[in-house]
Design a protein around this motif. Sequence first.
Motif, PDB file in Angstrom:
ATOM      1  N   SER A 182       0.870   4.081  -2.828  1.00 30.30           N
ATOM      2  CA  SER A 182       0.582   5.466  -2.450  1.00 30.30           C
ATOM      3  C   SER A 182       1.659   6.440  -2.905  1.00 30.30           C
ATOM      4  O   SER A 182       1.396   7.642  -3.039  1.00 30.30           O
ATOM      5  CB  SER A 182       0.434   5.567  -0.928  1.00 30.30           C
ATOM      6  OG  SER A 182      -0.590   4.711  -0.452  1.00 30.30           O
TER       7      SER A 182
ATOM      8  N   THR B 169       0.835  -1.208   0.000  1.00 26.20           N
ATOM      9  CA  THR B 169       0.000   0.000   0.000  1.00 26.20           C
ATOM     10  C   THR B 169       0.868   1.256   0.000  1.00 26.20           C
ATOM     11  O   THR B 169       0.505   2.263  -0.608  1.00 26.20           O
ATOM     12  CB  THR B 169      -0.958   0.036   1.206  1.00 26.20           C
ATOM     13  OG1 THR B 169      -0.232   0.226   2.426  1.00 26.20           O
ATOM     14  CG2 THR B 169      -1.795  -1.227   1.292  1.00 26.20           C
ATOM     15  N   ILE B 170       2.020   1.191   0.674  1.00 27.54           N
ATOM     16  CA  ILE B 170       2.940   2.331   0.667  1.00 27.54           C
ATOM     17  C   ILE B 170       3.464   2.563  -0.750  1.00 27.54           C
ATOM     18  O   ILE B 170       3.511   3.699  -1.241  1.00 27.54           O
ATOM     19  CB  ILE B 170       4.104   2.109   1.655  1.00 27.54           C
ATOM     20  CG1 ILE B 170       3.585   2.109   3.096  1.00 27.54           C
ATOM     21  CG2 ILE B 170       5.180   3.177   1.475  1.00 27.54           C
ATOM     22  CD1 ILE B 170       4.614   1.675   4.121  1.00 27.54           C
TER      23      ILE B 170
ATOM     24  N   SER C  92      -1.148   5.806   4.142  1.00 32.30           N
ATOM     25  CA  SER C  92      -1.227   4.367   4.393  1.00 32.30           C
ATOM     26  C   SER C  92      -1.566   4.210   5.871  1.00 32.30           C
ATOM     27  O   SER C  92      -1.506   5.173   6.640  1.00 32.30           O
ATOM     28  CB  SER C  92       0.097   3.676   4.076  1.00 32.30           C
ATOM     29  OG  SER C  92       0.297   3.602   2.685  1.00 32.30           O
TER      30      SER C  92
ATOM     31  N   ILE D 206       1.846   7.863   7.011  1.00 31.53           N
ATOM     32  CA  ILE D 206       1.357   6.566   7.477  1.00 31.53           C
ATOM     33  C   ILE D 206       0.779   6.696   8.886  1.00 31.53           C
ATOM     34  O   ILE D 206       1.387   7.318   9.763  1.00 31.53           O
ATOM     35  CB  ILE D 206       2.471   5.498   7.424  1.00 31.53           C
ATOM     36  CG1 ILE D 206       1.886   4.107   7.678  1.00 31.53           C
ATOM     37  CG2 ILE D 206       3.615   5.808   8.400  1.00 31.53           C
ATOM     38  CD1 ILE D 206       2.812   2.975   7.241  1.00 31.53           C
TER      39      ILE D 206
END
Length: 398
Positions: free
Chosen positions: A121, A117-118, A130, A181
């Motif tokens: 993103s 997901t990082i 995230s 995050i």
Amino acid sequence: MNTKPNISFENTEIAFASRTDVELKKMYLFFAAMDKNWAVKLGTNLSAIAFKLKLPVKGIMKKTIFGHFCGGESVEDCSKSIKELQEFGIGTILDYSVEGTGTEKSYDFTRNQILRTIKRSAGASEIPFSVFKVTGLGSYKIMTKVQAGEKLNAKEQEAFGRLKDRVDTLCRAAHENDVRIMIDGEESWFQGVIDDMAYEAMEKYNKEKAIVYNTFQMYRKDMLGLLKQAHQEAELKGYHVGAKLVRGAYMEKERERAEDRGYPSPIHDTKEDTDNAYNDALKFSMENKDRIYLVSGSHNELSNIILTELMNLHGVSANDKRVFFSQLYGMSDNISYNLAFAGYNVAKYVPYGPVESVMPYLYRRASENTSVAGQSSREFDLIKNEMARRASLKKTII
């Protein structure tokens, strides 16, 4: 100075602009069921049984509760939801919502999912954050022992070391990819350990701006004081605090444990006390906007209005990246879409994961939606109002 921005959460035309008539009718039926506690309890119990018996109910779930509250089963599946939200100026927070099985293999798998997901993103303005839960990366039992001051054996020490390494790996990757995050809040009996890891990461990665955000659950009596302490520590050490404010997610569990073990409940005695603490935290954050980067994770309409007024009062523009509003995917679109339409930074939590693995999350979501006073009724009424508005418009055209 005018401190009352012209925003109405009653504007259903904006709130449901992304929904076709067919989709709106589907939502009507869904929230009609959600408005009844007995229907929610029956539905969750039956679906839980069906999954245990391995009955073919996955398709039904994808068309109902899963489809409404989740973006898909994988990061790639979420593309449609991401694009839909982006078209209306709303960001996506990809939330891998699968609970770990308690094995080192599952913890490593979750870490790798969050790393994905990082990566997704990075450089993508439509995915501004995230997020992860620390219990997806390691044992809550070990964290509970650490917070209680109990000695860990050699095996537990190694496991705790791996947990801290996983947390740092994610925060470091976020910093390297310039991706904010968030660390989700959890139960009070090991939240202190999570806080320690969060602030250690902030000191390393939040020197120039907030990359790492910790969660402050404002239904706790001590939380406003802890936010002020976090700010003071950041001032002394020269880094920024990333603060995500929420009201809280474990109220019943917190009170039950406190009663069972004979210590005072950490939760505010009344909803009014929680609301006041939340709004005071908004005020404190805006008064210290040069040090605190804020995400207001709230479905409370008054708190969202208060934050817009505070931003205006403190000369913070609607699109200032130090301030974000956030709601859950499938809930409170009247807040999210109207704020985004007015130019504010808004991001929706979009859960994803295999249907059967995400069901525990969805059961809690459904229960939360019915337990929050008037939440499902409010959603249902807004949908009915928009359906009536569209019907009236069609009659006028004819």
